[in-house]
Design a protein around this motif. Structure first.
Motif, PDB file in Angstrom:
ATOM      1  N   ILE A 340      63.903  22.765  58.002  1.00 38.06           N
ATOM      2  CA  ILE A 340      64.395  24.089  58.384  1.00 38.06           C
ATOM      3  C   ILE A 340      63.883  25.143  57.407  1.00 38.06           C
ATOM      4  O   ILE A 340      63.402  26.211  57.818  1.00 38.06           O
ATOM      5  N   LEU A 341      63.960  24.870  56.104  1.00 32.49           N
ATOM      6  CA  LEU A 341      63.528  25.851  55.109  1.00 32.49           C
ATOM      7  C   LEU A 341      62.023  26.095  55.195  1.00 32.49           C
ATOM      8  O   LEU A 341      61.566  27.241  55.078  1.00 32.49           O
ATOM      9  N   ARG A 342      61.256  25.046  55.422  1.00 28.95           N
ATOM     10  CA  ARG A 342      59.801  25.197  55.621  1.00 28.95           C
ATOM     11  C   ARG A 342      59.528  26.114  56.814  1.00 28.95           C
ATOM     12  O   ARG A 342      58.664  26.986  56.777  1.00 28.95           O
ATOM     13  N   THR A 343      60.257  25.848  57.901  1.00 23.46           N
ATOM     14  CA  THR A 343      60.063  26.633  59.123  1.00 23.46           C
ATOM     15  C   THR A 343      60.436  28.092  58.891  1.00 23.46           C
ATOM     16  O   THR A 343      59.727  29.007  59.338  1.00 23.46           O
ATOM     17  N   MET A 344      61.529  28.323  58.191  1.00 21.61           N
ATOM     18  CA  MET A 344      61.953  29.699  57.926  1.00 21.61           C
ATOM     19  C   MET A 344      60.911  30.449  57.105  1.00 21.61           C
ATOM     20  O   MET A 344      60.623  31.626  57.370  1.00 21.61           O
ATOM     21  N   THR A 345      60.329  29.779  56.118  1.00 20.81           N
ATOM     22  CA  THR A 345      59.281  30.414  55.320  1.00 20.81           C
ATOM     23  C   THR A 345      58.097  30.791  56.198  1.00 20.81           C
ATOM     24  O   THR A 345      57.545  31.897  56.090  1.00 20.81           O
ATOM     25  N   MET A 346      57.710  29.888  57.082  1.00 21.08           N
ATOM     26  CA  MET A 346      56.595  30.140  57.990  1.00 21.08           C
ATOM     27  C   MET A 346      56.880  31.314  58.928  1.00 21.08           C
ATOM     28  O   MET A 346      55.987  32.081  59.286  1.00 21.08           O
ATOM     29  N   LEU A 347      58.155  31.488  59.306  1.00 18.67           N
ATOM     30  CA  LEU A 347      58.521  32.494  60.305  1.00 18.67           C
ATOM     31  C   LEU A 347      58.849  33.871  59.714  1.00 18.67           C
ATOM     32  O   LEU A 347      59.055  34.824  60.467  1.00 18.67           O
ATOM     33  N   GLU A 348      58.901  33.987  58.406  1.00 18.00           N
ATOM     34  CA  GLU A 348      59.337  35.249  57.793  1.00 18.00           C
ATOM     35  C   GLU A 348      58.546  36.469  58.276  1.00 18.00           C
ATOM     36  O   GLU A 348      59.139  37.525  58.544  1.00 18.00           O
ATOM     37  N   PRO A 349      57.207  36.396  58.416  1.00 14.38           N
ATOM     38  CA  PRO A 349      56.491  37.581  58.919  1.00 14.38           C
ATOM     39  C   PRO A 349      56.934  37.996  60.325  1.00 14.38           C
ATOM     40  O   PRO A 349      57.041  39.185  60.624  1.00 14.38           O
ATOM     41  N   HIS A 350      57.196  37.022  61.171  1.00 14.51           N
ATOM     42  CA  HIS A 350      57.663  37.334  62.525  1.00 14.51           C
ATOM     43  C   HIS A 350      59.072  37.923  62.479  1.00 14.51           C
ATOM     44  O   HIS A 350      59.394  38.833  63.252  1.00 14.51           O
ATOM     45  N   ALA A 351      59.913  37.415  61.582  1.00 17.69           N
ATOM     46  CA  ALA A 351      61.275  37.939  61.460  1.00 17.69           C
ATOM     47  C   ALA A 351      61.256  39.411  61.062  1.00 17.69           C
ATOM     48  O   ALA A 351      62.048  40.219  61.573  1.00 17.69           O
ATOM     49  N   ALA A 352      60.337  39.772  60.167  1.00 24.68           N
ATOM     50  CA  ALA A 352      60.253  41.167  59.723  1.00 24.68           C
ATOM     51  C   ALA A 352      59.893  42.093  60.881  1.00 24.68           C
ATOM     52  O   ALA A 352      60.465  43.174  61.039  1.00 24.68           O
ATOM     53  N   ARG A 358      67.589  40.320  58.132  1.00 23.61           N
ATOM     54  CA  ARG A 358      68.982  40.107  57.700  1.00 23.61           C
ATOM     55  C   ARG A 358      69.549  38.833  58.307  1.00 23.61           C
ATOM     56  O   ARG A 358      70.246  38.062  57.631  1.00 23.61           O
ATOM     57  N   ALA A 359      69.259  38.614  59.582  1.00 23.97           N
ATOM     58  CA  ALA A 359      69.736  37.393  60.235  1.00 23.97           C
ATOM     59  C   ALA A 359      69.181  36.163  59.536  1.00 23.97           C
ATOM     60  O   ALA A 359      69.898  35.182  59.279  1.00 23.97           O
ATOM     61  N   PHE A 360      67.893  36.195  59.202  1.00 22.96           N
ATOM     62  CA  PHE A 360      67.269  35.083  58.500  1.00 22.96           C
ATOM     63  C   PHE A 360      67.895  34.876  57.125  1.00 22.96           C
ATOM     64  O   PHE A 360      68.118  33.745  56.694  1.00 22.96           O
ATOM     65  N   GLY A 361      68.152  35.991  56.445  1.00 26.69           N
ATOM     66  CA  GLY A 361      68.752  35.887  55.124  1.00 26.69           C
ATOM     67  C   GLY A 361      70.099  35.201  55.155  1.00 26.69           C
ATOM     68  O   GLY A 361      70.406  34.357  54.297  1.00 26.69           O
ATOM     69  N   ARG A 362      70.927  35.553  56.170  1.00 27.51           N
ATOM     70  CA  ARG A 362      72.240  34.926  56.292  1.00 27.51           C
ATOM     71  C   ARG A 362      72.119  33.429  56.533  1.00 27.51           C
ATOM     72  O   ARG A 362      72.829  32.617  55.926  1.00 27.51           O
ATOM     73  N   LEU A 363      71.194  33.046  57.421  1.00 26.91           N
ATOM     74  CA  LEU A 363      71.021  31.626  57.714  1.00 26.91           C
ATOM     75  C   LEU A 363      70.428  30.883  56.525  1.00 26.91           C
ATOM     76  O   LEU A 363      70.883  29.788  56.159  1.00 26.91           O
TER      77      LEU A 363
END
Length: 403
Positions: A340-352, A358-363
Motif C-alpha cells: 500500500i505504501l509503495r502504491t501511495m508513493t507511486m500515486l502521489e503526482p496523480h493525487a496532487a 489531503r485525502a492521501f495524507g490522512r490514509l
C-alpha cells in the motif's frame, strides 16, 4: 435448384422446433442496457449506516422515521432505506474529487445526527454492529427486499451489515471492463484500509473485516468473469438471464461490478468507515488509482491475475494491514502494508492533480501507524470491556467532524 441437388449431410442434426422449455428460457433473456458514457474519474459514494438506540446501543428499527425527518432538508445526495429497518443509506451526487465527496457527505452526516437526536437514537459507521442478533432484525417493507428475503431466507437478515460503495466514471464500456480488472489487484488495499467489522454478535471474530464473510454466502458474490470486451460481457449477461437466475445487474454481488446505467464501475468491498472523512479519503484513493490506470496504462490484466485473488482477499479480511500480499504478476510475497505504501508513493503526482493530497495524507498516516478502524474498535474494547460503550464511542466519533 432442387433440394435434392444439395442434400443435407447425414451428420447434420435434424432441424427441430424449439421446445417449450427453450421458448420459456428465450423469453427470459433481458438485454443489458447500453453503457452510458460518463466523465472519466467522476465519483459517487454510498454509505450504509447503523441506527442504534441510546439506551443500550443495540440496533433500532428507525429507518422510516429517519427518512421522514431527512425529507425536510434540501441537501445534495440522497437518503434511502436498506435491507433491514435498522439501516439507512446515504449517497452523494456525482463528484469530481475527494474534497467534493466530503463537502456532500459532511452536511448529510450533520442532518442525520440532528434527526437522530430528535428521535433519541444515534447513527454510526462500522461494517457490522458489534453485538446485534440477526434474528431480531426486520426486513424493510419494500418489494425488492421482500423478494430477496423470500429467496435467501435467513441470509437476508444476516445481511444487516454496512458497506461503502465507490463509483468511478469510465469513458466507455470497454474502458470500464479494463478498469474493473485492473482494480482487482488492489482489492486487498480497499479491504484493509476500510476494515471496521471485527465483532459479530458479541464475539471478536479475529477478522478485521468479518462483514465480507456474510457477503460471500450469497451465490452470485465473488469476482466478475474475466473479459475485456463489452460485447462478450453482454453475451454472458444474456446467458445468465436466460437461466432465470439473474434479472438485472443488481443480482450480482460481485466485489466490483459495472453499472452501465451510470457509466461507472462500482467497488463494493469497503466496510463503512467510522467517519465520513475516511470514506471521502477512500474515494480519493480509488480515483487516483483510476487516473494512474487511464493515463499510464500500466499493465494489461489477465485471467491469471485471479490465481491469487481469493487468497489475497482472505488475507486482507483476516489480518487487515498486517496481511501478506502476493503480487499476481511476479508471485512476490510482501507485507500488504508495504505494498500500500509503495502504491501511495507511486500515486502521489496523480493525487496532487486531483486535489486528493489531503485525502492521501490522512490514509498514509494511518497506514504508517498500522491503524485502521478495526484496530480502533479493538483498542476501545480492550479499555472499556463493554461493547455497548464501544458502540457509543463509535457513534460519537461519527458525529464529530475530523479536524
Amino acid at each position: 435448384m432442387s433440394p435434392l441437388d444439395n442434400p443435407p449431410s447425414p451428420f447434420s442434426p435434424p432441424t427441430a422446433e424449439p421446445t417449450r422449455a427453450q421458448r420459456e428460457a428465450d423469453a427470459r433473456v433481458v438485454p443489458l442496457e447500453p453503457f452510458r458514457s460518463s466523465k472519466a474519474l467522476s465519483l459517487g459514494v454510498e454509505l450504509e449506516l447503523q441506527l442504534v438506540n441510546t439506551h443500550d446501543y443495540d440496533l433500532a428499527p428507525y429507518a422510516e422515521d429517519m427518512l421522514r425527518g431527512m425529507a425536510q432538508f434540501d441537501l445534495r445526495g440522497s437518503v434511502v432505506p436498506e435491507m433491514t429497518s435498522s439501516m439507512i443509506e446515504i449517497s452523494t451526487d456525482v463528484c469530481h474529487s475527494a474534497e467534493e465527496v466530503l463537502q456532500q457527505l459532511g452536511p448529510l452526516r450533520d442532518a442525520l445526527v440532528k434527526v437522530a437526536g430528535k428521535l433519541n437514537i444515534a447513527v454510526l459507521g462500522g461494517g457490522t454492529h458489534a453485538f446485534q442478533q440477526w434474528h431480531e432484525q426486520r426486513i424493510y417493507d419494500k418489494p425488492r427486499f421482500r423478494q430477496l428475503s423470500e429467496l435467501y431466507g435467513y441470509l437476508s437478515k444476516q445481511f444487516t451489515i454496512f458497506g461503502q460503495h465507490v463509483h468511478v466514471g469510465c469513458p466507455d464500456a470497454d474502458s470500464a471492463l479494463l478498469m474493473l480488472h485492473r482494480m482487482s489487484r488492489y482489492i486487498p488495499h480497499f479491504i484493509a484500509l476500510s476494515a471496521s467489522s471485527p465483532y459479530v454478535q458479541g464475539q471478536d471474530t479475529q477478522f478485521d473485516s468479518a462483514r465480507l464473510n456474510s457477503v460471500f454466502a450469497f451465490p452470485l458474490s465473488g469476482r466478475a468473469p474475466f473479459t475485456l470486451s463489452w460485447k462478450e460481457f453482454e453475451g454472458y449477461f444474456a446467458r445468465m438471464t436466460r437461466t432465470g437466475v439473474v434479472k438485472s445487474m443488481k443480482d450480482f454481488y460481485w466485489d466490483i461490478r459495472p453499472k452501465p446505467e451510470y457509466g461507472t464501475i462500482e467497488i463494493r468491498v469497503f466496510d463503512t468507515p467510522l467517519t465520513v472523512e475516511r470514506a471521502a479519503s477512500l474515494a480519493g484513493y480509488v480515483q487516483t488509482l483510476a487516473a494512474y490506470f487511464l493515463q499510464e496504462q500500466p499493465f494489461v490484466p489477465s485471467e491469471d491475475d485471479y490465481l491469487v485473488y481469493t487468497y489475497n482477499r482472505f488475507q486482507a479480511c483476516r489480518f487487515g494491514l498486517d496481511a501478506v500480499y502476493v503480487d499476481p504478476a511476479t508471485g512476490e510475497h510482501m507485507p500488504l502494508r508495504e505494498h500500500i505504501l509503495r502504491t501511495m508513493t507511486m500515486l502521489e503526482p496523480h493525487a496532487a492533480v486531483l486535489d486528493a493530497t489531503r485525502a492521501f495524507g490522512r490514509l498514509r498516516s494511518s497506514v504508517e501507524a498500522s491503524q485502521n478502524d478495526a484496530r480502533w474498535l479493538r483498542e476501545r474494547q480492550g479499555r472499556e470491556r463493554l461493547l455497548a460503550e464501544v458502540v457509543r464511542q463509535a457513534a460519537e466519533r461519527f458525529r464529530t467532524p475530523v479536524g
